[in-house]
Design an enzyme around this catalytic site. Sequence first.
Site, PDB file in Angstrom:
ATOM      1  N   LYS A  16      -6.496   7.105   7.224  1.00 10.91           N
ATOM      2  CA  LYS A  16      -5.287   7.021   6.395  1.00 10.91           C
ATOM      3  C   LYS A  16      -5.177   8.204   5.430  1.00 10.91           C
ATOM      4  O   LYS A  16      -4.082   8.693   5.164  1.00 10.91           O
ATOM      5  CB  LYS A  16      -5.263   5.684   5.642  1.00 10.91           C
ATOM      6  CG  LYS A  16      -5.062   4.480   6.563  1.00 10.91           C
ATOM      7  CD  LYS A  16      -3.727   4.541   7.288  1.00 10.91           C
ATOM      8  CE  LYS A  16      -3.459   3.320   8.154  1.00 10.91           C
ATOM      9  NZ  LYS A  16      -2.156   3.374   8.826  1.00 10.91           N
ATOM     10  N   GLY A  22       4.663   0.234  16.871  1.00 12.07           N
ATOM     11  CA  GLY A  22       4.071  -1.042  16.472  1.00 12.07           C
ATOM     12  C   GLY A  22       5.101  -1.941  15.813  1.00 12.07           C
ATOM     13  O   GLY A  22       4.831  -2.592  14.808  1.00 12.07           O
ATOM     14  N   TYR A  41     -11.411   3.669   8.707  1.00 11.91           N
ATOM     15  CA  TYR A  41      -9.984   3.398   8.495  1.00 11.91           C
ATOM     16  C   TYR A  41      -9.470   4.231   7.305  1.00 11.91           C
ATOM     17  O   TYR A  41      -8.422   4.865   7.383  1.00 11.91           O
ATOM     18  CB  TYR A  41      -9.802   1.905   8.235  1.00 11.91           C
ATOM     19  CG  TYR A  41      -8.396   1.462   7.910  1.00 11.91           C
ATOM     20  CD1 TYR A  41      -7.473   1.222   8.916  1.00 11.91           C
ATOM     21  CD2 TYR A  41      -7.992   1.257   6.588  1.00 11.91           C
ATOM     22  CE1 TYR A  41      -6.178   0.797   8.618  1.00 11.91           C
ATOM     23  CE2 TYR A  41      -6.714   0.837   6.280  1.00 11.91           C
ATOM     24  CZ  TYR A  41      -5.801   0.603   7.300  1.00 11.91           C
ATOM     25  OH  TYR A  41      -4.526   0.185   6.994  1.00 11.91           O
ATOM     26  N   ILE A  60      -1.266  -6.510   2.452  1.00  9.93           N
ATOM     27  CA  ILE A  60      -0.039  -7.150   2.925  1.00  9.93           C
ATOM     28  C   ILE A  60      -0.420  -8.263   3.899  1.00  9.93           C
ATOM     29  O   ILE A  60      -1.309  -8.088   4.735  1.00  9.93           O
ATOM     30  CB  ILE A  60       0.871  -6.123   3.659  1.00  9.93           C
ATOM     31  CG1 ILE A  60       1.137  -4.878   2.785  1.00  9.93           C
ATOM     32  CG2 ILE A  60       2.171  -6.775   4.109  1.00  9.93           C
ATOM     33  CD1 ILE A  60       2.010  -5.080   1.569  1.00  9.93           C
ATOM     34  N   SER A  70       6.416  -4.632  17.000  1.00  9.85           N
ATOM     35  CA  SER A  70       6.434  -5.982  17.573  1.00  9.85           C
ATOM     36  C   SER A  70       6.052  -7.076  16.591  1.00  9.85           C
ATOM     37  O   SER A  70       6.339  -8.244  16.817  1.00  9.85           O
ATOM     38  CB  SER A  70       5.497  -6.032  18.785  1.00  9.85           C
ATOM     39  OG  SER A  70       4.228  -5.501  18.451  1.00  9.85           O
ATOM     40  N   ARG A  71       5.350  -6.706  15.527  1.00  5.48           N
ATOM     41  CA  ARG A  71       4.911  -7.752  14.576  1.00  5.48           C
ATOM     42  C   ARG A  71       4.569  -7.121  13.224  1.00  5.48           C
ATOM     43  O   ARG A  71       4.588  -5.896  13.074  1.00  5.48           O
ATOM     44  CB  ARG A  71       3.716  -8.523  15.129  1.00  5.48           C
ATOM     45  CG  ARG A  71       2.542  -7.659  15.551  1.00  5.48           C
ATOM     46  CD  ARG A  71       1.573  -8.472  16.420  1.00  5.48           C
ATOM     47  NE  ARG A  71       0.643  -7.643  17.129  1.00  5.48           N
ATOM     48  CZ  ARG A  71      -0.576  -7.319  16.708  1.00  5.48           C
ATOM     49  NH1 ARG A  71      -1.001  -7.751  15.540  1.00  5.48           N
ATOM     50  NH2 ARG A  71      -1.369  -6.566  17.425  1.00  5.48           N
ATOM     51  N   SER A  86      -1.746   4.199   3.723  1.00  8.41           N
ATOM     52  CA  SER A  86      -2.383   3.043   3.078  1.00  8.41           C
ATOM     53  C   SER A  86      -2.958   3.450   1.728  1.00  8.41           C
ATOM     54  O   SER A  86      -3.357   4.606   1.540  1.00  8.41           O
ATOM     55  CB  SER A  86      -3.522   2.515   3.954  1.00  8.41           C
ATOM     56  OG  SER A  86      -4.208   1.482   3.284  1.00  8.41           O
ATOM     57  N   ASN A 120       4.156   3.449  12.378  1.00  7.01           N
ATOM     58  CA  ASN A 120       3.588   2.246  11.762  1.00  7.01           C
ATOM     59  C   ASN A 120       2.351   1.741  12.499  1.00  7.01           C
ATOM     60  O   ASN A 120       1.476   1.131  11.877  1.00  7.01           O
ATOM     61  CB  ASN A 120       4.670   1.155  11.715  1.00  7.01           C
ATOM     62  CG  ASN A 120       4.076  -0.209  11.469  1.00  7.01           C
ATOM     63  OD1 ASN A 120       3.730  -0.561  10.338  1.00  7.01           O
ATOM     64  ND2 ASN A 120       3.905  -0.995  12.539  1.00  7.01           N
ATOM     65  N   ASP A 129       1.300   3.440  24.322  1.00  3.56           N
ATOM     66  CA  ASP A 129       0.108   3.556  23.477  1.00  3.56           C
ATOM     67  C   ASP A 129       0.233   4.874  22.720  1.00  3.56           C
ATOM     68  O   ASP A 129       0.171   5.949  23.325  1.00  3.56           O
ATOM     69  CB  ASP A 129      -1.140   3.549  24.376  1.00  3.56           C
ATOM     70  CG  ASP A 129      -2.428   3.781  23.609  1.00  3.56           C
ATOM     71  OD1 ASP A 129      -2.365   4.085  22.395  1.00  3.56           O
ATOM     72  OD2 ASP A 129      -3.500   3.668  24.223  1.00  3.56           O
ATOM     73  N   VAL A 130       0.396   4.789  21.408  1.00  4.54           N
ATOM     74  CA  VAL A 130       0.673   6.014  20.645  1.00  4.54           C
ATOM     75  C   VAL A 130      -0.492   7.008  20.676  1.00  4.54           C
ATOM     76  O   VAL A 130      -0.309   8.184  20.386  1.00  4.54           O
ATOM     77  CB  VAL A 130       1.056   5.720  19.171  1.00  4.54           C
ATOM     78  CG1 VAL A 130       2.370   4.968  19.084  1.00  4.54           C
ATOM     79  CG2 VAL A 130      -0.062   4.982  18.430  1.00  4.54           C
TER      80      VAL A 130
HETATM   81  P1  NDP Z   1      -0.628  -5.727  12.797  1.00  2.00           P
HETATM   82  O1  NDP Z   1      -2.011  -5.771  13.344  1.00  2.00           O
HETATM   83  O2  NDP Z   1       0.014  -6.999  12.359  1.00  2.00           O
HETATM   84  O3  NDP Z   1       0.351  -4.998  13.847  1.00  2.00           O
HETATM   85  C1  NDP Z   1      -0.049  -3.809  14.448  1.00  2.00           C
HETATM   86  C2  NDP Z   1       1.077  -3.244  15.289  1.00  2.00           C
HETATM   87  O4  NDP Z   1       0.640  -1.983  15.825  1.00  2.00           O
HETATM   88  C3  NDP Z   1       1.429  -4.128  16.467  1.00  2.00           C
HETATM   89  O5  NDP Z   1       2.819  -4.026  16.686  1.00  2.00           O
HETATM   90  C4  NDP Z   1       0.673  -3.464  17.617  1.00  2.00           C
HETATM   91  O6  NDP Z   1       1.292  -3.652  18.887  1.00  2.00           O
HETATM   92  C5  NDP Z   1       0.783  -2.012  17.232  1.00  2.00           C
HETATM   93  N1  NDP Z   1      -0.244  -1.163  17.832  1.00  2.00           N
HETATM   94  C6  NDP Z   1      -1.582  -1.213  17.660  1.00  2.00           C
HETATM   95  N2  NDP Z   1      -2.184  -0.248  18.384  1.00  2.00           N
HETATM   96  C7  NDP Z   1      -1.179   0.435  19.009  1.00  2.00           C
HETATM   97  C8  NDP Z   1      -1.141   1.544  19.893  1.00  2.00           C
HETATM   98  N3  NDP Z   1      -2.271   2.166  20.295  1.00  2.00           N
HETATM   99  N4  NDP Z   1       0.058   1.973  20.340  1.00  2.00           N
HETATM  100  C9  NDP Z   1       1.201   1.355  19.976  1.00  2.00           C
HETATM  101  N5  NDP Z   1       1.222   0.305  19.132  1.00  2.00           N
HETATM  102  C10 NDP Z   1       0.049  -0.146  18.671  1.00  2.00           C
HETATM  103  O7  NDP Z   1      -0.715  -4.673  11.598  1.00  2.00           O
HETATM  104  P2  NDP Z   1       0.094  -4.517  10.225  1.00  2.00           P
HETATM  105  O8  NDP Z   1       1.514  -4.869  10.427  1.00  2.00           O
HETATM  106  O9  NDP Z   1      -0.668  -5.161   9.161  1.00  2.00           O
HETATM  107  O10 NDP Z   1      -0.067  -2.949   9.982  1.00  2.00           O
HETATM  108  C11 NDP Z   1       0.934  -1.993  10.311  1.00  2.00           C
HETATM  109  C12 NDP Z   1       0.538  -0.673   9.669  1.00  2.00           C
HETATM  110  O11 NDP Z   1       0.416  -0.843   8.275  1.00  2.00           O
HETATM  111  C13 NDP Z   1      -0.797  -0.114  10.157  1.00  2.00           C
HETATM  112  O12 NDP Z   1      -0.716   1.278  10.257  1.00  2.00           O
HETATM  113  C14 NDP Z   1      -1.753  -0.502   9.036  1.00  2.00           C
HETATM  114  O13 NDP Z   1      -2.859   0.342   8.967  1.00  2.00           O
HETATM  115  C15 NDP Z   1      -0.838  -0.334   7.847  1.00  2.00           C
HETATM  116  N6  NDP Z   1      -1.262  -1.058   6.646  1.00  2.00           N
HETATM  117  C16 NDP Z   1      -1.435  -2.419   6.673  1.00  2.00           C
HETATM  118  C17 NDP Z   1      -1.833  -3.074   5.516  1.00  2.00           C
HETATM  119  C18 NDP Z   1      -2.036  -4.557   5.475  1.00  2.00           C
HETATM  120  O14 NDP Z   1      -2.592  -5.052   4.465  1.00  2.00           O
HETATM  121  N7  NDP Z   1      -1.619  -5.328   6.479  1.00  2.00           N
HETATM  122  C19 NDP Z   1      -2.086  -2.342   4.271  1.00  2.00           C
HETATM  123  C20 NDP Z   1      -1.857  -0.932   4.352  1.00  2.00           C
HETATM  124  C21 NDP Z   1      -1.461  -0.322   5.509  1.00  2.00           C
HETATM  125  P3  NDP Z   1       0.993  -4.953  19.810  1.00  2.00           P
HETATM  126  O15 NDP Z   1       1.745  -6.082  19.156  1.00  2.00           O
HETATM  127  O16 NDP Z   1       1.525  -4.610  21.153  1.00  2.00           O
HETATM  128  O17 NDP Z   1      -0.489  -5.161  19.769  1.00  2.00           O
END
Ligand code: NDP
Length: 258
Positions: free
Chosen positions: A165, A16, A161, A194, A18-19, A146, A94, A67-68
């Site tokens: 976690k 993950g 969720y 975040i 990419s963003r 988390s 991630n 897809d993980v």
């Molecule tokens: P985003 O939704 O911004 O990004 C999610 C990322 O995960 C994207 O790169 C997406 O890829 C990828 N992804 C989703 N599903 C899959 C899959 N099945 N296989 C491969 N890649 C996948 O999320 P965040 O950056 O906010 O979160 C990242 C991590 O941090 C997560 O585990 C989240 O639970 C954790 N987290 C986030 C918090 C927050 O407040 N934001 C707080 C605590 C933990 P694609 O771009 O291709 O869709």
Amino acid sequence: MTKRFDLAGRVAIVTGGSRGIGRALALGLAEHGAAIVVNYQVTASRAHAVVGEIAAMGGRALAVQADVSSEADATRLVEETVAAFGKVDILVNNAGIIRPGPIDDFTLADWRSTMAVNLDGVFLMCRAAGAHMIRQRRGSIVTVGSMSGLIVNWPFRHTAYNVSKAGVHMLTKGLATEWAEHNIRVNAVAPGYIRTELTEEVLREHPEVVRDHWARGAVQNRIGEPEELVGAVVYLASDAASFTTGEIMTIDGGLTLR
Ligand code: NDP
């Protein structure tokens, strides 16, 4: 001491990447010298943009779709990493999703998709990357857990969720114990709120919840930015953390203190 944070010559997979948080972690690890495999599920253009940013700073990176939650994809992701860079030293789990909703009308499909990505995905990636790390007798795994694995968030309900976690945290401790003999360290970070696309709808639609619960709940009275997780992940990935394993490092502006 700086040398012990140096990741030059190391190869890292960031799922993950990419963003959001994954992108920040990919860039941060690259800045410390690691070659990066930027995994994504659907947003190819954004993963390629991250690869471009790493290349622009003189680093090496590759975008790989997978897809993980798929056993075959997780295996292929690690195989493509080894084919491109010869090894895998660091795995950052991630990728994650959230399906909000109270348990009383939560669907089994939503429950299963949450566990499939957040928990099965970490297990599958650890097992696939771990096979290489065991052979090379070295590795560091950092999983993005988390604070939701430690406390129950309120007022929004997303128990599935939280369960996923909490599972990831225990998976981290279990693997740390099982793989210490292979010189593999396994740790997690547990972020608070975040600013990313995962949280953007709440940030946009419910500013009062963000102000009164998310920010005010933290002793620092704010939410965090993805870049504020980079230092901890670089540390845990690097030799600077050589005596640290099975740790769940909370990074939440003090939200879980009270
Ligand atoms: P985003 O939704 O911004 O990004 C999610 C990322 O995960 C994207 O790169 C997406 O890829 C990828 N992804 C989703 N599903 C899959 C899959 N099945 N296989 C491969 N890649 C996948 O999320 P965040 O950056 O906010 O979160 C990242 C991590 O941090 C997560 O585990 C989240 O639970 C954790 N987290 C986030 C918090 C927050 O407040 N934001 C707080 C605590 C933990 P694609 O771009 O291709 O869709």
